[in-house]
Design a protein around this motif. Structure first.
Motif, short mmCIF file in Angstrom:
data_model
loop_
_atom_site.label_atom_id
_atom_site.label_comp_id
_atom_site.label_asym_id
_atom_site.label_seq_id
_atom_site.Cartn_x
_atom_site.Cartn_y
_atom_site.Cartn_z
N THR A 196 0.84 -1.19 0.00
CA THR A 196 0.00 0.00 0.00
C THR A 196 0.88 1.25 0.00
O THR A 196 1.81 1.37 0.80
N ARG B 160 0.82 5.47 0.06
CA ARG B 160 0.01 6.64 0.43
C ARG B 160 0.68 7.89 -0.12
O ARG B 160 1.88 8.08 0.04
N GLU C 82 0.30 11.91 0.22
CA GLU C 82 -0.33 12.96 1.01
C GLU C 82 0.06 14.33 0.47
O GLU C 82 1.23 14.57 0.19
N SER D 94 -4.62 6.54 -0.78
CA SER D 94 -3.82 5.33 -0.71
C SER D 94 -4.25 4.38 -1.82
O SER D 94 -5.43 4.32 -2.16
N PRO E 160 -0.33 2.14 5.22
CA PRO E 160 0.63 2.21 4.11
C PRO E 160 1.98 1.55 4.44
O PRO E 160 2.44 1.59 5.57
N THR F 29 4.86 6.07 2.56
CA THR F 29 4.08 7.31 2.45
C THR F 29 4.95 8.38 1.82
O THR F 29 6.08 8.61 2.26
#
Length: 143
Positions: free
Chosen positions: A47, A49, A51, A60, A75, A78
Motif C-alpha cells: 500500500t 500513500r 499525502e 492510498s 501504508p 508514504t
C-alpha cells in the motif's frame, strides 16, 4: 505556483475514496502505455500513500491481481509533498531527487519500495495520463 482555490476546497471536503478511485482508474487506463515493460510484481499487495500536506488530504492505493486499486490498509510507504510539487514531478519540471533533497518531498516507511517508486516517477512521462483529464480542468491545473 498556487493551486486554484475551488480545486483545494473540493479536495478538502471530499472523502478520500473519490479521488483515490479517479487516480487508480486513470493509472489502470494508461498503465500499458506508461509502463509497457513493467509487471509491478515488486508492488503486489503493498500500500502506497500520497499525502498533499498543503491541503491536508491524501489517498492510498495498492497493486493487486494486475490492477491498481484504492486501499484503506496501513501504508507500507508514504510520500508527502505539496500538491503543486506532485504536479511539477508529473510534468517533469523537477525531478523527485531534487525535491527530496530540498525536503519538499518526504518518503517514510519501506525505503526500498519508496526508492523504487521515486525512480519510477522520475522515469515516467505522464503526458498520456494528462490526456484523460478534461481540457477545461487541464487548463485550470496549469499553475
Amino acid at each position: 505556483m498556487k493551486i486554484p482555490k475551488p480545486i483545494v476546497r473540493i479536495l478538502q471536503i471530499l472523502p478520500e475514496a473519490p479521488p483515490a478511485f479517479a487516480v487508480v482508474t486513470a493509472l489502470n487506463l494508461v498503465r500499458g502505455q506508461l509502463w509497457p515493460e513493467e509487471d509491478f510484481a515488486w508492488l503486489e499487495g503493498k500500500t502506497v500513500r500520497l499525502e498533499a500536506v498543503d491541503i491536508g488530504c491524501g489517498l492510498s492505493y495498492t497493486f493487486t491481481a494486475g490492477k491498481f486499486m484504492a486501499s484503506q490498509k496501513a501504508p507500507d510507504v508514504t510520500f508527502r509533498a505539496c500538491l503543486a510539487d506532485y504536479w511539477v514531478i508529473a510534468r517533469r519540471q523537477e525531478d523527485p531527487d531534487t525535491l527530496f533533497f530540498q525536503r519538499r518531498l518526504t518518503i517514510e516507511g519501506d525505503t526500498e519500495l519508496g526508492l523504487t517508486l521515486k525512480n519510477l516517477m522520475d522515469a515516467t512521462d505522464f503526458e498520456l495520463l494528462f490526456a484523460h483529464i478534461p481540457a477545461p480542468l487541464r487548463t485550470r491545473l496549469s499553475f
